[in-house]
Design a protein around this motif. Structure first.
Motif, PDB file in Angstrom:
ATOM      1  N   ALA A  14       0.808  -1.212   0.000  1.00 20.72           N
ATOM      2  CA  ALA A  14       0.000   0.000   0.000  1.00 20.72           C
ATOM      3  C   ALA A  14       0.846   1.269   0.000  1.00 20.72           C
ATOM      4  N   HIS A  15       1.842   1.323   0.881  1.00 17.80           N
ATOM      5  CA  HIS A  15       2.642   2.536   1.087  1.00 17.80           C
ATOM      6  C   HIS A  15       4.124   2.180   1.087  1.00 17.80           C
ATOM      7  N   ASP A  17       7.314   1.688   2.828  1.00 12.49           N
ATOM      8  CA  ASP A  17       7.727   1.178   4.156  1.00 12.49           C
ATOM      9  C   ASP A  17       7.059  -0.162   4.470  1.00 12.49           C
ATOM     10  N   ASP A  18       5.836  -0.388   3.948  1.00 14.06           N
ATOM     11  CA  ASP A  18       5.164  -1.660   4.229  1.00 14.06           C
ATOM     12  C   ASP A  18       5.989  -2.844   3.731  1.00 14.06           C
ATOM     13  N   TYR A 145      -4.738  -5.221   8.784  1.00 17.11           N
ATOM     14  CA  TYR A 145      -5.182  -4.564  10.018  1.00 17.11           C
ATOM     15  C   TYR A 145      -6.178  -3.445   9.782  1.00 17.11           C
ATOM     16  N   HIS A 150      -4.600  -0.618   2.500  1.00  9.33           N
ATOM     17  CA  HIS A 150      -4.167  -2.022   2.565  1.00  9.33           C
ATOM     18  C   HIS A 150      -5.295  -2.953   2.103  1.00  9.33           C
TER      19      HIS A 150
HETATM   20 ZN    ZN Z   1       0.816   0.980   4.908  1.00 14.95          ZN
END
Ligand code: ZN
Length: 318
Positions: A14-15, A17-18, A145, A150
Motif C-alpha cells: 500500500a505505502h 515502508d510496508d 489490520y 491495505h
Molecule cells: Zn501501509
C-alpha cells in the motif's frame, strides 16, 4: 550468485515502508539468490505522519511534500535490499494515500480507497503480464489490520490475479498469465506475543504496541510457509531504517510514529491462498513445488511458461 534466474516474485503493497516491514528479509534473500523481485506500491504514503522534527513540514497539512520524499526513502530501501524493480501502481502519484479508516481523506477524489477496482487492477495486470511472476505476495482481505489502502491493495492484487489469467481481459496488455501461487502476509500470534513481551522488557521506546497494531496476526495453524531471514536481518533493519520519516529502528526493535515498540523479526511468515503447496509443512520457500527453469536444485519438471496456464499438476507429496 544467480542460482535462480527463472524465479520471479511480485509483491503488492500500500505505502512505501510496508514492503520493508513485512517482507524486507524475503525480498533481500530472493534478490541475493538471483530471483527477479518486483515491488508494486499503490500510493506514495502522502498521508503519513513524520517522525524527525526537522522534516515535520513535509506532512499533508503543511507543505504536502511527503509523497515525493517517500519515493526517495523507498529507493534507498530497495538499494539496501538489492531490488532494482520497484514501481508505483499506475505511475508515481496516480493514487493518493487514503489515510486511516474513517478520516476525511477517505473521500478525497483520487485517493486509492475511491479507485475503480478494475481500472486499478488493470495497471497491475500490465505488470503481471510483463514480469510473469510465479509468486504473488499481498495482504489478506482486511488488509492485515484494516487500513483502507491495505484493504484496497488486497482487492486490486486479487482482482489482477484473476484478470491477468483471462485472455479476454485487455489483450492489449499482453498474453494472459496465471500466477502459480498467491500468499498473504502473516504474523503467527505466538511469535508476536513472545516478541512483544521482549519488547516490553528491553525496547528503548516509551510504550509497547498491542497485537491489534500489527498486520496479519493469525493463529499459528494458518501459517503455511516460513521464510528464514536470519542471514538478512541486517538488511531488513537497514531497509526499514531507510524509511526514516516513518520508522525508528533500535537494535532488535522498531517503532512507528506512535513510539510503541514492536519486535523486528527477520523470519517472515505467509499463508498460501492460491495454488498448490510444495513439499514439507511448513513450506520454507515461496517457490516450493514450482519448476522455475533454474537447473540444479529443482527436482520437478512441470509445464511450459509460454501461454495462459501454468499449473502445477503434480500431486503434492505427503
Ligand atoms: Zn501501509
Amino acid at each position: 550468485m544467480t542460482a535462480n534466474p527463472g524465479r520471479r516474485l511480485l509483491l503488492v503493497h500500500a505505502h512505501p515502508d510496508d514492503e520493508s516491514i513485512g517482507n524486507g528479509a524475503t525480498m533481500a534473500r530472493y534478490a541475493a539468490e538471483g530471483a527477479r523481485v518486483t515491488l508494486v506500491t499503490c500510493t506514495l504514503g502522502e498521508g503519513g505522519e513524520v517522525i524527525p522534527p526537522e522534516l515535520a513540514r513535509l506532512t499533508a497539512d503543511q507543505e504536502d511534500a511527503l509523497g515525493p520524499y517517500r519515493i526517495g526513502e523507498l529507493a534507498h530501501a530497495m538499494r539496501v535490499a538489492g531490488v532494482a524493480d520497484f514501481r508505483f501502481l499506475g505511475g508515481e502519484g496516480r493514487y493518493r494515500d487514503s489515510g486511516m479508516m474513517g478520516v476525511p481523506d477517505n473521500d478525497v477524489p483520487g485517493c486509492f480507497w475511491r479507485a475503480d477496482l478494475d481500472e486499478a487492477a488493470g495497471h497491475l495486470v500490465a505488470v503481471v503480464r510483463e514480469v510473469r511472476p510465479q509468486v504473488l505476495v499481498t495482504y489478506d482481505e482486511n488488509g492485515g489490520y484494516g487500513h483502507p489502502d491495505h484493504i484496497q491493495a488486497h482487492r486490486v492484487a486479487m482482482r489482477a490475479y484473476d484478470l491477468a489469467a483471462d485472455p479476454e481481459f485487455r489483450p492489449d496488455l499482453g498474453p494472459a498469465w496465471r500466477i502459480a501461487k498467491v500468499y498473504w502476509n502473516r504474523m503467527p500470534r505466538s511469535v508476536l506475543e513472545r516478541g512483544l513481551a521482549e519488547a516490553a522488557a528491553k525496547a528503548p521506546f516509551p510504550g509497547v504496541a498491542q497485537p491489534s497494531d500489527v498486520p496479519g496476526v493469525v493463529d499459528d495453524e494458518l501459517v503455511t510457509t516460513v521464510l528464514d531471514g536470519a542471514g538478512y536481518a541486517g538488511r531488513k533493519a537497514s531497509a526499514m531504517a531507510a524509511h526514516a520519516t516513518q520508522i525508528t529502528v533500535a537494535g532488535e526493535f522498531f517503532a512507528l510514529s506512535n513510539d510503541l515498540a514492536q519486535p523486528l523479526i527477520a523470519t517472515e511468515y505467509y499463508q498460501l491462498v492460491r495454488g498448490e503447496a510444495g513439499p514439507g509443512r511448513p513450506e520454507t520457500d515461496l517457490f516450493a513445488g514450482l519448476d522455475t527453469e533454474d537447473g540444479p536444485g529443482t527436482p520437478r519438471s512441470v509445464t511450459a511458461h509460454a501461454t495462459t496456464t501454468v499449473t502445477v499438476t503434480e500431486e503434492t507429496a505427503r
